[in-house]
Design a protein around this motif. Structure first.
Motif, PDB file in Angstrom:
ATOM      1  N   PRO A 117      23.890  43.818  61.752  1.00  0.00           N
ATOM      2  CA  PRO A 117      22.735  42.989  62.120  1.00  0.00           C
ATOM      3  C   PRO A 117      22.668  41.706  61.297  1.00  0.00           C
ATOM      4  CG  PRO A 117      22.029  44.891  60.845  1.00  0.00           C
ATOM      5  CD  PRO A 117      23.489  45.064  61.112  1.00  0.00           C
ATOM      6  N   PRO A 127      18.386  38.786  66.963  1.00  0.00           N
ATOM      7  CA  PRO A 127      19.099  39.613  67.939  1.00  0.00           C
ATOM      8  C   PRO A 127      20.455  39.007  68.293  1.00  0.00           C
ATOM      9  CG  PRO A 127      17.306  38.415  68.996  1.00  0.00           C
ATOM     10  CD  PRO A 127      17.203  38.139  67.532  1.00  0.00           C
ATOM     11  N   HIS A 128      21.423  39.857  68.474  1.00  0.00           N
ATOM     12  CA  HIS A 128      22.743  39.420  68.912  1.00  0.00           C
ATOM     13  C   HIS A 128      22.781  39.492  70.434  1.00  0.00           C
ATOM     14  CE1 HIS A 128      24.769  40.434  64.813  1.00  0.00           C
ATOM     15  NE2 HIS A 128      24.007  39.366  64.763  1.00  0.00           N
TER      16      HIS A 128
END
Length: 179
Positions: A117, A127-128
């Motif tokens: 993360p 957020p990816h």
């Protein structure tokens, strides 16, 4: 009519971006070179590097918006036309890399085969938006590294030319320091 000098906000953003980019460039070889026996330090350096990159993206976008709203001082009229053109091209390339580098870094982190993360300064989860993908990760990581070397070279040239102009008696640095 263009302003005579840089505003205080423009000067501060320029300085903050310069310090942050130098910090990110200095962190990069250290964090990559650390072995897995120092995993916590490696993780913390990667998080700091990613956070600094995202902050550079925000500040560079703010500086571009400020340039658009306020304008930029006219170049030194004594500079030859080819130097004014070169300076304009260098500034465009610097801003392109200041915006592209963090995006490439984010995409690299997002596509890493091991989903680690990202936390903006250890507090805000980022957020990816990409799924892990080893091939994409390898390609993006190489592109990010290439862009980093390009940015370092352009920054060295940018600083070197500012010092050269100062030593020639031009007001380049005075306008940057005092507005």
């Amino acid at each position: 009519m263009p302003p005579e000098g840089w505003s205080r906000a423009q000067r501060r953003l320029h300085g903050a971006i310069a310090v942050l980019v130098l910090a990110a460039l200095a962190m990069a070889p250290v964090m990559v070179g650390l072995g897995y026996s120092q995993l916590l330090l490696k993780f913390l350096l990667y998080q700091a590097h990613k956070s600094v990159g995202l902050l550079v993206l925000l500040l560079a976008a703010a500086l571009l918006a400020l340039h658009a709203a306020r304008g930029r001082p006219s170049p030194d009229p004594d500079l030859p036309a080819w130097q004014r053109l070169t300076a304009r091209a260098m500034h465009a390339a610097l801003f392109a890399l200041l915006l592209a580098m963090p995006v490439l870094g984010y995409l690299t982190a997002a596509s890493a085969p091991i989903a680690i993360p990202t936390f903006f300064f250890g507090l805000v989860p980022v957020p990816h938006l990409l799924a892990p993908d080893a091939a994409r990760f390898a390609w993006l990581r190489g592109l990010h590294e290439w862009a980093g070397w390009s940015l370092a070279l352009l920054l060295a040239g940018h600083a070197g030319m500012a010092i050269r102009h100062h030593l020639q008696g031009r007001a380049t640095l005075r306008r940057m320091w005092r507005g």
